[in-house]
Enzyme design. Sequence first.
Site, mmCIF file in Angstrom:
data_model
loop_
_atom_site.group_PDB
_atom_site.id
_atom_site.type_symbol
_atom_site.label_atom_id
_atom_site.label_comp_id
_atom_site.label_asym_id
_atom_site.label_seq_id
_atom_site.Cartn_x
_atom_site.Cartn_y
_atom_site.Cartn_z
ATOM 1 N N ASP A 162 49.834 38.269 20.820
ATOM 2 C CA ASP A 162 48.402 38.523 20.661
ATOM 3 C C ASP A 162 47.983 39.383 19.467
ATOM 4 O O ASP A 162 47.118 39.011 18.707
ATOM 5 C CB ASP A 162 47.859 39.235 21.907
ATOM 6 C CG ASP A 162 48.169 38.513 23.203
ATOM 7 O OD1 ASP A 162 48.807 37.440 23.169
ATOM 8 O OD2 ASP A 162 47.760 39.014 24.258
ATOM 9 N N GLU A 389 58.851 44.882 29.924
ATOM 10 C CA GLU A 389 58.147 43.837 29.179
ATOM 11 C C GLU A 389 58.606 43.840 27.719
ATOM 12 O O GLU A 389 58.877 42.795 27.140
ATOM 13 C CB GLU A 389 56.634 44.094 29.283
ATOM 14 C CG GLU A 389 55.770 42.992 28.697
ATOM 15 C CD GLU A 389 54.282 43.287 28.838
ATOM 16 O OE1 GLU A 389 53.920 44.367 29.373
ATOM 17 O OE2 GLU A 389 53.473 42.443 28.411
#
Length: 423
Positions: A162, A389
């Site tokens: 992103d 993550e």
Amino acid sequence: MNNFINSAKKVLLSNKKNGYTLPTNNKLYPAQWNWDSGFIALGYSHFKLKYALDELKTLIKGQWRDGMIPHILFHDLNTNYYPNHSVWACGNKIHSSGITQPPILAIIIKLIFDKYKIKKEKAEFKKIIKGVLKYHKWFIKFRDPNNSGLVSILHPWESGYDNSPLWDYSMSKVKIPKNLKYKRGDNKVVNPEYRPLDIDYDRYVTIKNHLKKNNYNPNKLFKASLFNVVDVGFNSIFLRANKDLVKLLKMFDLKSNEIETYISRSEKKIVKLYNKKNNSFINIDLKNKKKITIPSITHYFILFADLRDKKLNNKIIKNLKKHSNKEKYFFSSIKSDHRKFEEKRYWRGPVWINCNWIIYQGLKNKDIKFANQIKKKTINLVKQKGFNEYFSCKTGKGFGATNFSWTASLFLDLIFENKYEQL
Ligand code: DGY
């Protein structure tokens, strides 16, 4: 090792809902994400094929009539995620976002077929593969309307990376309306230092609102979108996925000529993104007609596309060896001596396990020694620091969500890739 394997399985099983799996068990991502789901299916395939199949079936159920598989499917309507189902206000059988994500499904299915003798599930897989074919045709028709051989993404969220510096220039051209109103939820759940900035979100939301204003009409959006970029990493995934899709289609006696023609076109075109002068790959911002040079690890996804140009492959591998050679943990998502590198912020520097996995897959048939080094380092990073993550390339510290599904899945895949029987 058994402890780690059990913990990885536990991560997946504890994030599992009815027919799909959350990317993490905290409140950060309370829905089904497209490429997360692909990686998750691969992880399940090592111990419970049915769950892998369920994951894929649910994704296909959310496919739009035009062929797009959305980047998010909102099964639970009662969450604090922003932008949620009512903000996107679209979807076919399942509420969804109005954009897509890297098309890794064909690759994942092919890997599952390579490892296991699929017999009784064959009919179900055939249905999924037909859905994937429709998805790829959607990409070719609507994301490459000029038939160039390369597809565009129309929102940074479509890349999956992103807030990568890859998008900084294009995003700086997006004008934020004065009356823009929304409330993000992500930075209340995770330390804001590890997440995209507010200014990034302002632009994500502006682009999203504009897509919605155009009724997500794919015929219009290639031209109309506020963001239109040809990305090396995304196109490498699509090229590899097309190659795997052709093999799957042949297995099922389905027609593959349109995809084969597109593969030849892509093969010729993708190498043009390599800039000989700078010895690096470039992205093309079609909206602003600008070439973008940023040392992103995602450019090395080109190895995954399996180009036949051995000389170029060797050059790429040589560069890859220099990408993170100064750091203890690799690969940093942005080269760590680049001015845009940030150690902790999401896609602006941290190590991501899916990037390592993709590059490992791409290197296996080209430089097995280096490939094995990546595999070992990746497994050790997860063993030492946990199923995070993303991670610091300097200290290995985990950031973002914990119990992250694709970290667990790909950890399992790296360990079990050569074991042919199910556990
Ligand atoms: C998020 O919510 O941060 C996702 O990456 C968007 O898809």
